[in-house]
Enzyme design. Structure first.
Site, PDB file in Angstrom:
ATOM      1  N   ASP A  86       0.877  -1.171   0.000  1.00 16.31           N
ATOM      2  CA  ASP A  86       0.000   0.000   0.000  1.00 16.31           C
ATOM      3  C   ASP A  86       0.915   1.222   0.000  1.00 16.31           C
ATOM      4  O   ASP A  86       1.775   1.355   0.888  1.00 16.31           O
ATOM      5  CB  ASP A  86      -0.845   0.046   1.276  1.00 16.31           C
ATOM      6  N   HIS A 142       4.648  -7.620  -0.040  1.00 16.00           N
ATOM      7  CA  HIS A 142       4.267  -8.906  -0.636  1.00 16.00           C
ATOM      8  C   HIS A 142       4.977  -9.115  -1.972  1.00 16.00           C
ATOM      9  O   HIS A 142       5.470  -8.166  -2.593  1.00 16.00           O
ATOM     10  CB  HIS A 142       2.749  -8.953  -0.819  1.00 16.00           C
ATOM     11  N   SER A 227       8.319   3.623   5.270  1.00 22.55           N
ATOM     12  CA  SER A 227       9.483   3.642   4.410  1.00 22.55           C
ATOM     13  C   SER A 227       9.089   3.613   2.950  1.00 22.55           C
ATOM     14  O   SER A 227       7.999   4.042   2.581  1.00 22.55           O
ATOM     15  CB  SER A 227      10.418   2.484   4.758  1.00 22.55           C
TER      16      SER A 227
END
Length: 263
Positions: A86, A142, A227
């Site tokens: 995201d 992911h 980050s």
């Protein structure tokens, strides 16, 4: 003058010991009391988390939370490259002769970003996405493709902020900060998932350090605090989704484009 002062303050606060201290506190039981404040400050969608916030043992435990099943559906269309996180797209575009162009007004060479790895030759005319995770975002990373790990490299570095200020006013932040790079081979070539540490990121961790193969969407790694991920595709293997541009927000599983065989 104000920018100069902010830059100086950022330089002074980029020491690893400060991040380690913040990280140690965020893992302590005492930090649990800060979870409600954190949720309100960043308007975090707690309804997506797999557990009630009161069940998390610490602020770090909450920050690295998993989501309820089905919260991030994957684009499973043919040859899809999906977003691993995201994030907001900070930069996106072709790599020009080994250089990422105009990342918040700065250019980055693959040699610096990838720590002069021999892998950089494969990406000199590839495609790059710079994906910024704000404190509000889900912080697990992911697999953007199904594939196997070819190599992993951990590069020690600073912990400068990777927000708009850091990328705009600090020199070569993405190449100077701590990085954990995963090179993944897929059916049509290779991708590099460059996980860039930032201020108060006490570590970047693999979800399972022993895993060497992933199905698309599998849990790969996570940040302890916000980050950036730089996602690189091998030269000649990728066509981006039309219309995606810097400033757009994406979720894990969003289609970034399609992989294709090298001609």
């Amino acid at each position: 003058m104000a920018k100069t002062l902010l830059r100086l303050m950022t330089e002074l606060s980029s020491r690893k010991w400060i991040s380690r201290t913040v990280g140690a506190f965020s893992k302590s039981r005492g930090s649990k009391a800060f979870i409600p404040y954190f949720v309100r400050t960043y308007d975090i969608p707690v309804q997506e988390a797999e557990k009630d916030w009161k069940e998390y043992r610490s602020l770090n435990d909450f920050f690295t939370r998993k989501l309820k099943p089905g919260m991030r559906p994957l684009d499973l269309s043919e040859h899809a490259l999906i977003s691993p996180v995201d994030a907001k797209i900070t930069a996106a575009g072709p790599i020009s002769a080994g250089t990422l162009l105009n990342v918040k007004g700065q250019n980055y060479t693959l040699a610096e970003l990838l720590n002069h790895s021999p892998h950089l030759e494969k990406y000199k005319h590839g495609y790059a996405f710079v994906l910024y995770l704000s404190p509000r975002d889900y912080h697990r990373i992911h697999a953007p493709v199904s594939g196997r790990r070819i190599e992993s490299e951990h590069i020690k570095g600073k912990v400068y902020p990777v927000n708009d200020f850091g990328l705009t006013h600090m020199r070569s932040v993405l190449s100077r900060n701590e990085r954990l790079i995963t090179y993944i081979a897929h059916d049509y070539g290779e991708v590099a998932v460059v996980k860039v540490g930032a201020m108060n990121v006490s570590s970047i961790q693999y979800a399972d350090a022993d895993t060497s193969t992933w199905a698309q969407g599998d849990d790969l790694a996570y940040f302890e605090f916000g980050s950036t991920v730089v996602l690189l595709t091998q030269s000649g293997t990728f066509e981006p989704t039309p219309g995606l541009q810097p400033g757009d927000s994406v979720q894990m599983g969003t289609l970034l484009g399609r992989l294709k065989p090298i001609h």
